[in-house]
Design a protein around this motif. Structure first.
Motif, PDB file in Angstrom:
ATOM      1  N   LEU A 120       0.838  -1.199   0.000  1.00 38.67           N
ATOM      2  CA  LEU A 120       0.000   0.000   0.000  1.00 38.67           C
ATOM      3  C   LEU A 120       0.875   1.252   0.000  1.00 38.67           C
ATOM      4  N   HIS A 121       1.958   1.222   0.769  1.00 35.85           N
ATOM      5  CA  HIS A 121       2.896   2.349   0.755  1.00 35.85           C
ATOM      6  C   HIS A 121       3.410   2.605  -0.658  1.00 35.85           C
ATOM      7  N   ARG A 122       3.806   1.556  -1.354  1.00 37.25           N
ATOM      8  CA  ARG A 122       4.310   1.708  -2.720  1.00 37.25           C
ATOM      9  C   ARG A 122       3.220   2.253  -3.648  1.00 37.25           C
ATOM     10  N   ARG A 123       2.009   1.759  -3.469  1.00 38.19           N
ATOM     11  CA  ARG A 123       0.911   2.215  -4.312  1.00 38.19           C
ATOM     12  C   ARG A 123       0.691   3.718  -4.149  1.00 38.19           C
ATOM     13  N   LEU A 124       0.657   4.186  -2.912  1.00 35.46           N
ATOM     14  CA  LEU A 124       0.413   5.600  -2.678  1.00 35.46           C
ATOM     15  C   LEU A 124       1.578   6.451  -3.169  1.00 35.46           C
ATOM     16  N   MET A 125       2.803   5.969  -2.994  1.00 36.74           N
ATOM     17  CA  MET A 125       3.955   6.714  -3.492  1.00 36.74           C
ATOM     18  C   MET A 125       3.935   6.813  -5.015  1.00 36.74           C
ATOM     19  N   SER A 126       3.325   5.845  -5.680  1.00 33.21           N
ATOM     20  CA  SER A 126       3.284   5.850  -7.148  1.00 33.21           C
ATOM     21  C   SER A 126       2.386   6.951  -7.699  1.00 33.21           C
ATOM     22  N   LEU A 127       1.613   7.608  -6.831  1.00 33.86           N
ATOM     23  CA  LEU A 127       0.714   8.671  -7.272  1.00 33.86           C
ATOM     24  C   LEU A 127       1.408  10.024  -7.361  1.00 33.86           C
ATOM     25  N   PHE A 128       2.715  10.053  -7.071  1.00 25.04           N
ATOM     26  CA  PHE A 128       3.467  11.303  -7.035  1.00 25.04           C
ATOM     27  C   PHE A 128       4.712  11.186  -7.912  1.00 25.04           C
ATOM     28  N   PRO A 129       5.335  12.334  -8.243  1.00 30.32           N
ATOM     29  CA  PRO A 129       6.541  12.291  -9.082  1.00 30.32           C
ATOM     30  C   PRO A 129       7.692  11.550  -8.399  1.00 30.32           C
ATOM     31  N   ASP A 130       8.625  11.069  -9.200  1.00 25.99           N
ATOM     32  CA  ASP A 130       9.828  10.417  -8.700  1.00 25.99           C
ATOM     33  C   ASP A 130      10.928  11.450  -8.461  1.00 25.99           C
ATOM     34  N   GLU A 131      12.102  10.952  -8.078  1.00 29.54           N
ATOM     35  CA  GLU A 131      13.294  11.797  -7.931  1.00 29.54           C
ATOM     36  C   GLU A 131      13.083  12.916  -6.919  1.00 29.54           C
ATOM     37  N   LEU A 132      12.697  12.547  -5.701  1.00 33.58           N
ATOM     38  CA  LEU A 132      12.436  13.546  -4.659  1.00 33.58           C
ATOM     39  C   LEU A 132      13.359  13.375  -3.462  1.00 33.58           C
ATOM     40  N   GLY A 133      14.551  12.868  -3.688  1.00 39.14           N
ATOM     41  CA  GLY A 133      15.532  12.802  -2.620  1.00 39.14           C
ATOM     42  C   GLY A 133      15.511  11.491  -1.863  1.00 39.14           C
ATOM     43  N   PRO A 134      16.304  11.430  -0.779  1.00 38.48           N
ATOM     44  CA  PRO A 134      16.463  10.174  -0.044  1.00 38.48           C
ATOM     45  C   PRO A 134      15.230   9.748   0.749  1.00 38.48           C
ATOM     46  N   ASP A 135      14.351  10.684   1.086  1.00 35.08           N
ATOM     47  CA  ASP A 135      13.141  10.350   1.848  1.00 35.08           C
ATOM     48  C   ASP A 135      11.941  10.980   1.155  1.00 35.08           C
ATOM     49  N   PRO A 136      11.503  10.411   0.036  1.00 36.09           N
ATOM     50  CA  PRO A 136      10.415  11.039  -0.719  1.00 36.09           C
ATOM     51  C   PRO A 136       9.106  11.122   0.053  1.00 36.09           C
ATOM     52  N   ARG A 137       8.820  10.138   0.931  1.00 37.05           N
ATOM     53  CA  ARG A 137       7.573  10.208   1.701  1.00 37.05           C
ATOM     54  C   ARG A 137       7.528  11.472   2.534  1.00 37.05           C
ATOM     55  N   ALA A 138       8.633  11.769   3.246  1.00 35.65           N
ATOM     56  CA  ALA A 138       8.679  12.971   4.068  1.00 35.65           C
ATOM     57  C   ALA A 138       8.656  14.229   3.201  1.00 35.65           C
ATOM     58  N   SER A 139       9.365  14.197   2.064  1.00 33.69           N
ATOM     59  CA  SER A 139       9.385  15.364   1.178  1.00 33.69           C
ATOM     60  C   SER A 139       7.991  15.702   0.669  1.00 33.69           C
ATOM     61  N   LEU A 140       7.190  14.669   0.420  1.00 30.71           N
ATOM     62  CA  LEU A 140       5.832  14.868  -0.083  1.00 30.71           C
ATOM     63  C   LEU A 140       4.812  15.048   1.037  1.00 30.71           C
ATOM     64  N   GLY A 141       5.248  14.859   2.282  1.00 27.20           N
ATOM     65  CA  GLY A 141       4.326  14.986   3.409  1.00 27.20           C
ATOM     66  C   GLY A 141       3.227  13.944   3.410  1.00 27.20           C
ATOM     67  N   ILE A 142       3.549  12.726   2.965  1.00 31.11           N
ATOM     68  CA  ILE A 142       2.519  11.691   2.825  1.00 31.11           C
ATOM     69  C   ILE A 142       2.332  10.945   4.141  1.00 31.11           C
ATOM     70  N   LEU A 143       1.110  10.939   4.622  1.00 31.63           N
ATOM     71  CA  LEU A 143       0.676  10.134   5.762  1.00 31.63           C
ATOM     72  C   LEU A 143      -0.631   9.474   5.364  1.00 31.63           C
ATOM     73  N   HIS A 144      -0.886   8.273   5.867  1.00 32.69           N
ATOM     74  CA  HIS A 144      -2.140   7.621   5.499  1.00 32.69           C
ATOM     75  C   HIS A 144      -2.590   6.661   6.592  1.00 32.69           C
ATOM     76  N   ARG A 145      -3.810   6.238   6.481  1.00 25.13           N
ATOM     77  CA  ARG A 145      -4.321   5.148   7.310  1.00 25.13           C
ATOM     78  C   ARG A 145      -5.497   4.509   6.585  1.00 25.13           C
ATOM     79  N   VAL A 146      -5.775   3.271   6.962  1.00 28.90           N
ATOM     80  CA  VAL A 146      -6.940   2.552   6.450  1.00 28.90           C
ATOM     81  C   VAL A 146      -8.027   2.621   7.507  1.00 28.90           C
ATOM     82  N   GLU A 147      -9.208   3.061   7.098  1.00 33.18           N
ATOM     83  CA  GLU A 147     -10.349   3.184   8.002  1.00 33.18           C
ATOM     84  C   GLU A 147     -11.359   2.089   7.673  1.00 33.18           C
ATOM     85  N   ASP A 148     -11.913   1.478   8.714  1.00 34.35           N
ATOM     86  CA  ASP A 148     -13.020   0.542   8.525  1.00 34.35           C
ATOM     87  C   ASP A 148     -14.326   1.309   8.661  1.00 34.35           C
TER      88      ASP A 148
END
Length: 226
Positions: free
Chosen positions: A28-56
């Motif tokens: 799921l992490h990879r899937r969500l990261m695929s929705l954004f551009p590449d080449e964003l440094g050593p920590d792209p998740r932090a650079s993009l400010g991506i946080l997520h959770r699955v809700e029931d």
């Protein structure tokens, strides 16, 4: 936090890709990261400010994702699910001292014993917390985030699990214990709160932990849900 987006993805139950992602925190992490551009440094998740959770929800699981950039939802596989995105900037900018809010956070409460304690009791480097100890951990996190907790309900969830890395020796199985914290709180420091909203809380942020969402107490429906 001028540009903050919250995206809701409701996976279609017939989508094989979606079913696989929901059962695999790494996938799921990879899937969500695929929705954004590449080449964003050593920590792209932090650079993009991506946080997520699955809700029931009564209608089934949904994925909430916060990001500092608008995702390209056209990159999702065909028939993956329904989506909606909205900006959170006005809500976040309106936070002020004395405001009362509902909060929700699925987090990974842990403690890190010192070397002497680990040796004495044969403990791992990171010890998951549950029950009262998890609640106490959350109270400390909330205080650091500029919130004074008024009411609190916590619920243990299944751990986030998956396998990271390529085949062979590089593979690493990840496992993050999760607890959902719900309640009401008083805003004591809006600037610290805005920073924590952007940064997330605790460990396991790439794998569905740490997203803090708020809603005004006058409105039971989450203001951070599109």
């Amino acid at each position: 936090m001028n540009d903050v987006w919250l995206t809701r993805i409701v996976p279609h139950p017939t989508s094989r890709d979606a079913r696989r992602d929901l059962g695999d925190a790494v996938g799921l992490h990879r899937r969500l990261m695929s929705l954004f551009p590449d080449e964003l440094g050593p920590d792209p998740r932090a650079s993009l400010g991506i946080l997520h959770r699955v809700e029931d929800t009564p209608a089934g699981p949904c994925i909430l994702m916060q990001s500092a950039h608008r995702p390209d939802l056209n990159r999702l596989p065909e028939h993956y699910g329904t989506t909606a995105t909205r900006q959170l900037g006005p809500l976040i900018a309106a936070l002020h001292p004395g405001a009362t809010v509902h909060f929700r956070c699925v987090a990974n409460p842990v403690r890190k014993p010192g070397a002497t304690t680990r040796s004495l009791y044969n403990l791992p480097a990171v010890v998951p917390l549950s029950g009262t100890h998890a609640d106490q951990w959350w109270m400390r996190q909330a205080d650091t985030a500029g919130l004074k907790v008024l009411t609190l309900h916590s619920q243990p969830l299944d751990s986030a699990t998956g396998v990271r890395g390529t085949r062979g020796a590089d593979q690493q199985r990840i496992r993050h214990a999760r607890t959902r914290f719900d309640g009401t709180a008083l805003v004591t420091d809006p600037d610290r709160l805005r920073q924590k909203l952007a940064d997330g809380i605790g460990r396991g942020k790439a794998y569905g932990c740490g997203l803090l969402t708020l809603a005004p107490t006058r409105n039971r429906e989450s203001a951070t849900t599109p």
